[in-house]
Each structure stands twice: as structure tokens, then as C-alpha cells.
Design a protein around this motif. Structure first.
Motif, PDB file in Angstrom:
ATOM      1  N   MET A 188       0.967  -1.147   0.013  1.00  0.00           N
ATOM      2  CA  MET A 188      -0.030  -0.006  -0.024  1.00  0.00           C
ATOM      3  C   MET A 188       0.819   1.328  -0.084  1.00  0.00           C
ATOM      4  SD  MET A 188      -2.818   1.125   2.638  1.00  0.00           S
ATOM      5  CE  MET A 188      -3.971  -0.153   2.573  1.00  0.00           C
ATOM      6  N   THR A 189       0.594   2.121  -0.988  1.00  0.00           N
ATOM      7  CA  THR A 189       1.310   3.460  -0.919  1.00  0.00           C
ATOM      8  C   THR A 189       0.874   4.356   0.303  1.00  0.00           C
ATOM      9  OG1 THR A 189       1.171   3.231  -3.386  1.00  0.00           O
ATOM     10  CG2 THR A 189       2.054   5.247  -2.441  1.00  0.00           C
ATOM     11  N   VAL A 190       1.909   5.212   0.819  1.00  0.00           N
ATOM     12  CA  VAL A 190       1.724   5.750   1.896  1.00  0.00           C
ATOM     13  C   VAL A 190       1.942   7.562   1.558  1.00  0.00           C
ATOM     14  CG1 VAL A 190       2.460   6.209   4.232  1.00  0.00           C
ATOM     15  CG2 VAL A 190       1.913   3.965   3.383  1.00  0.00           C
ATOM     16  N   THR A 191       1.513   8.373   2.151  1.00  0.00           N
ATOM     17  CA  THR A 191       1.680   9.798   1.911  1.00  0.00           C
ATOM     18  C   THR A 191       2.077  10.205   3.186  1.00  0.00           C
ATOM     19  OG1 THR A 191       0.201  10.136  -0.042  1.00  0.00           O
ATOM     20  CG2 THR A 191       1.253  12.004   1.290  1.00  0.00           C
ATOM     21  N   VAL A 192       3.218  10.921   3.459  1.00  0.00           N
ATOM     22  CA  VAL A 192       3.759  11.544   4.591  1.00  0.00           C
ATOM     23  C   VAL A 192       3.632  13.108   4.327  1.00  0.00           C
ATOM     24  CG1 VAL A 192       5.490  11.771   6.381  1.00  0.00           C
ATOM     25  CG2 VAL A 192       5.175   9.518   4.970  1.00  0.00           C
ATOM     26  N   THR A 193       2.746  13.789   5.167  1.00  0.00           N
ATOM     27  CA  THR A 193       2.960  15.226   5.430  1.00  0.00           C
ATOM     28  C   THR A 193       3.812  15.514   6.264  1.00  0.00           C
ATOM     29  OG1 THR A 193       0.575  15.175   4.412  1.00  0.00           O
ATOM     30  CG2 THR A 193       1.457  17.108   5.534  1.00  0.00           C
ATOM     31  N   GLU A 194       4.755  16.420   5.952  1.00  0.00           N
ATOM     32  CA  GLU A 194       5.791  16.652   7.132  1.00  0.00           C
ATOM     33  C   GLU A 194       5.351  17.500   8.142  1.00  0.00           C
ATOM     34  OE1 GLU A 194       9.667  16.551   8.798  1.00  0.00           O
ATOM     35  OE2 GLU A 194       8.938  15.353   6.964  1.00  0.00           O
ATOM     36  N   GLN A 195       4.433  18.369   7.859  1.00  0.00           N
ATOM     37  CA  GLN A 195       3.904  19.221   8.961  1.00  0.00           C
ATOM     38  C   GLN A 195       2.560  19.547   8.732  1.00  0.00           C
ATOM     39  OE1 GLN A 195       5.985  21.412  11.927  1.00  0.00           O
ATOM     40  NE2 GLN A 195       5.355  23.295  11.292  1.00  0.00           N
ATOM     41  N   ILE A 196       1.759  19.375   9.739  1.00  0.00           N
ATOM     42  CA  ILE A 196       0.152  20.184   9.695  1.00  0.00           C
ATOM     43  C   ILE A 196       0.147  20.859  11.075  1.00  0.00           C
ATOM     44  CG2 ILE A 196      -0.682  18.531   7.870  1.00  0.00           C
ATOM     45  CD1 ILE A 196      -2.003  17.103  10.054  1.00  0.00           C
ATOM     46  N   TRP A 197      -0.777  21.624  11.141  1.00  0.00           N
ATOM     47  CA  TRP A 197      -1.156  22.210  12.171  1.00  0.00           C
ATOM     48  C   TRP A 197      -2.488  21.928  12.970  1.00  0.00           C
ATOM     49  CZ3 TRP A 197       2.625  24.821  14.441  1.00  0.00           C
ATOM     50  CH2 TRP A 197       3.556  25.535  13.823  1.00  0.00           C
ATOM     51  N   VAL A 198      -2.369  21.497  14.202  1.00  0.00           N
ATOM     52  CA  VAL A 198      -3.709  21.022  14.800  1.00  0.00           C
ATOM     53  C   VAL A 198      -4.265  22.110  15.814  1.00  0.00           C
ATOM     54  CG1 VAL A 198      -4.858  19.482  16.212  1.00  0.00           C
ATOM     55  CG2 VAL A 198      -2.895  18.617  14.694  1.00  0.00           C
ATOM     56  N   PRO A 199      -5.341  22.897  15.452  1.00  0.00           N
ATOM     57  CA  PRO A 199      -5.717  24.076  16.267  1.00  0.00           C
ATOM     58  C   PRO A 199      -6.457  23.803  17.761  1.00  0.00           C
ATOM     59  CG  PRO A 199      -7.323  23.596  14.536  1.00  0.00           C
ATOM     60  CD  PRO A 199      -6.423  22.612  14.256  1.00  0.00           C
ATOM     61  N   MET A 200      -5.897  24.426  18.614  1.00  0.00           N
ATOM     62  CA  MET A 200      -6.652  24.183  20.067  1.00  0.00           C
ATOM     63  C   MET A 200      -7.277  25.291  20.104  1.00  0.00           C
ATOM     64  SD  MET A 200      -5.208  21.412  21.469  1.00  0.00           S
ATOM     65  CE  MET A 200      -5.058  20.934  19.771  1.00  0.00           C
TER      66      MET A 200
END
Length: 668
Positions: free
Chosen positions: A1-13
């Protein structure tokens, strides 16, 4: 299965803070949502745990899971300030992260949480808060009681690792966010963190009894608060094995335990070997509870434990062990029964109660063959031959065994004991003595005598008054071979594991009121087969090692002053990893630390712990260096901790912090 890695995302509080995260997704998750797994720690997703995260989280993504690796508030690229370990804000943020994950287009609403060490702790703590989307947890190398079984105190005594870990946290938290991820405000945020950073070891030294500070986040305060399924994992060479049987015994949810020979490492990379296909086991767990697929994981024994064979302890490096896996359908196990041994004046063990009195006052440097409190799998960190420490201890040996004896559980020692001082301490070791006389430590425990009846309200001893003591040794699984002897050794010091009491005490033991108990397995009962697949991994992070690490460990005794000096050195990679570059992000890391612990044989107030450290990271045009120096000493009435942190950018000093704090000794 191919996987995509996102180096950085922001999770808002909800308070406006943003938490930085890396995300692994199987292709197609946006169209066909998948369950999600959270790992939530302060050790820097960008560079701190990248080498471990890539092959582990990448593997889970190939099995149809979205994985989010989040830097806690105040760490890595995340916003905010990190105030302490396991604070309520940490849990509150985790609840928001889990809710956010469940609402993403790529997530089907089911979330699991896993982690090792800090991440193993907060898995349990967050489970107590019962977020609706959290369906199961997997906790590795964790604790149920933050005072009784963590890196700060043990048996009510102060661990020298409180200083060691606090010093490391100074360097870890002094590192800035990567400007390529954080953006233009990286420097101002870095300076803010440096100027706000607490003096970590002093935070914990301020609480010397089990008060509300330690009760917070200790799941043993309310076992019933955890309502989701729990898989708990540990290793004999680690320091957190007691949590596994405690969780199995006290929780009332679906639960499994796994105990192998490993140090403080995920089992797919486990040292000592044998490592196992742990990621496959974890996937079976997640498939059952997050996907509703029965992969047979809940048909496994409640506890799967590796019972080690005795080994020649000539080396303090233990890359591999031999033994056998055992399966226990329930815990406590009906296949295990207490077997009692009684100490005799002849320094032997008998099946009949003894009589008479035996006394011991050990040199304060007794314990130098102890190895590290927390094994991390590096060379030289395991306990060595115990004969030197046995010589400074009160020992009781069995006769040579006529048949193998296999134990699994917590050995227990009960003593009727008197001290000639108000304050004192005791260390107890269970050893396997071979026909050659070599002594291998199997388990141990320490006790601050003032904490004999608990750590909430410690009380000094009444000098000369016989007082009953009961001490549970660390959980262990071991086979004593026929021809070997079982040894219990008692000392009044355990340096450099434990900081000494303010006076050197002599302990007198009434043998008639004393007993040692072993959890002996019935070898005649049919054994449940236990087997694992070989270790598997996802793709590894591309790394170039630029130099090897240099590790050193020595003990010397100055015979003029009768002073022992214990030195550990890790240069170019604190845990043996060497100096290396993450090729994908062009970032080079180099971490080194020297720890020096000294104590005079008969003077507790001579004890001193000093640590110097550096951490370098950077790339062309951006070089960061952190330097720390910390020291701990003690008088008869107070502890003193001093520290210095210097942070450099491209060779220029940016911030210098000085710390100097003292604390009254509280029955310690």
C-alpha cells in the motif's frame, strides 16, 4: 500500500495554540476514511524521534491506518510553553487532538493512542479522561504510580536519575524549532522558551513525598476511570515492568500484557534480543478494536512473558538472552504459587524459620555493579557481576538447587528490622549464583525506611525499635538452573542508583521475624504456546552517520579517602547513535553528556552528582549549540541544585540561564 507523509500540519486548539504534527496516510484515505492512531510526546517529531517514527508509523499506514505524531504544547514546532510533565493542560490538549482527528475527512471516527515512556504515561492518563473517539490504547514502558515507579523516586528514596533526566530535559527543551517548519518567528519563540524554561530536576525535588502533585496522573488513584481496552508492554531490562501486571490485575476492561527481555525500546527493535514482530501484534490489536476485525489477538493469553535463563554476568553489555515465552491465561496466575525461604544465622536459606540477629552497615558506594536504573540497550548499561556488592551486603544463600526453579512475578521480602538512626535506607537484591560463584542480579528494590508504611506521610524510625518491613521487588521472569543457588542480598546503600540518607545507619534484622518469598511457576502444568513473527518495519528515514559515538563507564576508588567516583560518558550520541544527518531535511544532530557521581564510604554528606552536556544541531548557515552544567549536593538538612544553560546560534551566545535552588530534606 502506498503511503503519503505530510511533514507538518497544524492542529488548532480552542485557545488559539497550534500543535505541530506529522501525518502518515494510506492512499485513498480521503475517499475511504480509515481509523487513526495518535502518538503524542514532547520529543520533537521533526528530528528527535524521526528515525524511530518513520519505520513504525509508516508500517501502520501500510496496514490501513492514519497516524498522527504530535509535538506537545511547548515542544518541537508547536506553539506555547512546556511547564512540566503530565500537567492537566497536556491532557486537555490531547482531548482536543483526538476530537480533531475523529472529525477529519481521512478518519472514520475511531482513534487509538499509543506511546512509549512519556507517551505510554499519557496514553493511560488520557484514557482516564474518556474521550468519546478513543477506542483503545497501547502503552509501552509506562507506570501506574508517578511517585512509586518513575524516574524521580523509588521506594521513597531519591533516584540519582532525577538529576540525570532533568539535565537531559534542559538540553532537549533548549532546542529551537526548525525555521524551515516554524517560519519567521522561530527565534523569538525560542528565546521565549529559553527564558521561561523551568529547572526540571528541581521541579521534582520539591515534592519528596507522595502528595497531590504525584497523585495527579497516577492511574492507580482510580482504576475504574479507564474504560477502553488496554494493551500494556514492558521489558525486564527496563525500569517500568511493574505497570504491566498491575494493569492486568486491577483494570476491568479487555486487556493484554506483554513482557520481553528488552530495555527501554519498542519490541520490534528490542535489545536484548530476541526482538519480536511487535508491529504485527500492534496491528492485530488495532484491527480488533478500531476496525472490528477479529485477528485472534484477544484469544492470546492475558500475559505473554519471556522467562530468561541465567547468564554469566561477566559483561555489563547484554545484546541477547536465552529463555522461553510463557502464556498466562489470567493475572494473577493460578500456575504461580508463593514459595517461602527463611534466613538463618549461617547466612543460608531454609524452609524453616530462623533465629538470632544479623546486622549490616554497608559502605555508601555499595551498588557500583548496579548498571543503569533504566536500561536503554546501549553498551555497558546492564548490571555486572554482583560479587563485589554482595561482599558489602548481608547475604543469604540457598543450597545448590536439585532441579530448575522458574519464577514469574514480584519477589517479596519481609523483615523485622531495627535501625540505630532516625533515617536510613535499604536495598535488597535477588541474585542467581552459578557454581563458579558468579552472581547475576535478577531483581531488586530499595526502601527509604521512613516510607515503610507508605509515602504520603513518612515517619522517621524509632532507633533500636524492631519494626516490620515488607518490600516488593521488581517484577521479573527467571529460571534458576539446577546446581545454582538463590541469593538474597541486603545492603544499607545503593549508590549510584539512590541518593544516601543524611546519616549512615546500621540495621539489625531479627531473623525469626523475617521471610523471603518467590513467585514460583509450576513447571508440571501444560505450557500455553506463545510465538511471534519476526520484526517488521516500514521504510527507514534516510540517515548518514558522520561519526561513531564514544561511550565510557568507570568506577574508581581513592584508597586514601575511601571515595568512589562513578563516571559515565556518552559523546557523539548519548545512546550510542553517533553523530548523524537526516538526509531528507539536511539536519545534523550530536548529543553528548558526562555524569560524575562521587561519595565517601562513610560520609553521606559527601555525595555529589555533576553533569555536563552539549547538544548540537543544524545545517549550513544555521547552527545551534546548547551547553548545560548542573550539580547536586546535600547537607544534613537541605538539598541544593545548581545549573547553567547556554544557547548559541552560529557561535554567538543568545541566552544564558542560571539556576540555584535549595530544598529542605523531608525524611529523605
Amino acid at each position: 500500500m502506498t503511503v503519503t507523509v505530510t511533514e507538518q500540519i497544524w492542529v488548532p486548539m480552542t485557545d488559539g495554540t497550534r500543535l505541530a504534527a506529522r501525518l502518515w496516510l494510506p492512499d485513498g484515505a480521503e475517499a475511504k476514511p480509515v481509523p487513526a492512531i495518535l502518538e503524542y510526546i514532547p520529543y520533537r517529531k521533526r528530528d528527535g524521534t524521526r528515525a524511530r517514527d518513520e519505520p513504525m508509523h509508516g508500517y501502520f499506514a501500510t496496514q490501513g491506518y492514519g497516524v498522527l505524531r504530535v509535538d506537545m504544547r511547548g515542544s518541537g514546532e508547536s506553539d506555547g510553553l512546556l511547564e512540566d510533565e503530565y500537567v492537566k493542560q497536556e491532557q486537555d490538549d490531547a482531548l482536543e487532538v483526538i476530537a480533531w482527528m475523529a472529525e477529519q475527512a481521512w478518519c472514520d471516527g475511531a482513534v487509538g493512542m499509543m506511546g512509549k515512556s512519556w507517551g505510554g504515561f499519557n496514553c493511560l492518563q488520557v484514557a482516564m479522561r474518556r474521550p468519546p473517539a478513543l477506542k483503545a490504547i497501547l502503552t509501552v514502558c509506562s507506570t501506574t504510580d508517578r511517585f512509586a515507579n518513575d524516574i524521580h523516586y523509588m521506594g521513597g528514596g531519591l533516584l540519582n536519575d532525577n538529576h540525570w533526566w532533568g539535565a537531559i530535559m534542559l538540553a532537549f527543551q533548549a532546542r529551537p524549532a526548525d525555521p524551515l517548519m516554524r517560519g519567521a518567528d522561530w527565534r523569538s519563540e525560542w528565546i521565549k522558551r529559553l527564558n521561561h524554561m523551568p529547572f526540571w530536576p528541581a521541579l521534582w525535588l520539591a515534592h519528596q513525598r507522595r502528595d497531590a502533585y504525584w497523585q495527579h496522573g497516577s492511574v492507580c488513584e482510580d482504576w475504574s476511570a479507564i474504560q477502553c481496552p488496554v494493551m500494556a508492554v514492558g521489558g525486564w531490562a527496563d525500569s517500568y515492568t511493574n505497570a504491566v501486571p498491575e494493569l492486568l490485575e486491577h483494570l476491568n476492561v479487555p486487556r493484554l500484557g506483554l513482557l520481553g527481555p528488552w530495555a527501554h525500546i519498542y519490541p520490534q527493535d528490542g535489545v536484548p534480543t530476541p526482538a519480536i514482530g511487535f508491529l504485527q501484534e500492534a496491528t492485530r490489536w488495532w484491527d480488533h478494536w478500531l476496525k472490528g476485525q477479529d485477528r485472534g489477538i484477544m484469544a492470546e493469553p492475558m500475559l505473554r512473558a519471556f522467562v530468561e535463563d541465567g547468564q554469566n554476568p561477566v559483561s555489563t553489555t547484554k545484546p541477547a538472552v536465552t529463555g522461553n515465552w510463557r502464556g498466562e491465561s489470567a493475572w494473577p496466575s493460578r500456575a504461580i504459587a508463593e514459595t517461602s525461604f527463611y534466613p538463618q544465622m549461617s547466612k543460608t536459606l531454609s524452609t524453616q524459620p530462623g533465629s538470632g540477629t544479623a546486622a549490616i552497615r554497608s559502605p555508601l558506594y555499595t551498588g557500583t555493579a548496579c548498571g543503569e536504573w533504566m536500561g536503554t540497550g546501549v553498551i555497558g548499561d546492564m548490571p555486572g557481576d554482583q560479587r563485589g556488592d554482595d561482599g558489602f551486603s548481608l547475604v543469604f544463600d540457598s543450597e545448590p538447587l536439585t532441579e530448575d526453579v522458574e519464577i514469574l512475578g514480584n519477589p517479596v521480602i519481609e523483615l523485622l528490622l531495627a535501625s540505630d538512626k532516625l533515617l536510613g535506607q535499604m536495598a535488597v537484591r535477588l541474585c542467581d549464583v552459578s557454581p563458579t560463584g558468579a552472581s547475576q542480579r535478577v531483581s531488586y528494590a530499595v526502601l527509604n525506611l521512613a516510607h515503610r508504611d507508605g509515602s504520603e506521610d513518612p515517619q522517621p524510625m524509632v532507633p533500636g525499635k524492631p519494626t516490620p518491613m515488607r518490600l516488593k521487588l521488581k517484577m521479573c521472569g527467571h529460571r534458576f538452573a539446577a546446581g545454582h543457588r538463590i541469593r538474597f542480598a541486603i545492603s544499607t546503600a545503593y549508590w549510584p542508583i539512590l541518593w544516601p540518607a543524611p546519616e549512615a545507619a546500621t540495621l539489625s534484622i531479627d531473623l525469626a521475624g523475617s521471610r523471603f518469598t518467590l513467585p514460583v511457576r509450576n513447571l508440571g502444568i501444560a505450557q500455553t504456546p506463545v510465538a511471534f513473527q519476526p520484526p517488521a518495519h516500514g521504510p527507514f528515514a534516510p540517515i548518514t552517520q558522520t561519526s561513531q559515538s564514544r561511550l565510557g563507564r568507570s568506577v574508581t576508588i581513592d584508597t586514601l579517602t575511601d571515595t568512589a567516583t562513578y563516571v559515565t560518558v556518552g559523546e557523539g550520541g548519548l545512546f550510542g547513535e553517533g553523530v548523524f544527518r537526516f538526509d531528507e531535511i539536511d539536519l545534523t544532530l550530536d548529543h553528548g553528556l558526562t555524569r560524575r557521581l562521587t561519595v565517601q564510604a562513610d560520609d553521606p554528606l559527601s555525595a555529589r552528582s555533576a553533569i555536563s552536556q552539549y547538544f548540537d544541531l543544524g545545517r549550513e548557515g544555521w547552527r545551534i549549540r546548547i551547553e548545560t552544567e548542573t550539580e547536586m549536593t546535600g547537607s544534613a538538612t537541605d538539598f541544593r541544585m545548581t545549573g547553567q544553560v547556554r544557547a548559541y546560534e552560529n557561535g554567538e551566545l543568545v541566552v544564558e540561564r542560571l539556576y540555584d535552588q535549595s530544598f529542605p530534606r523531608d525524611c529523605l
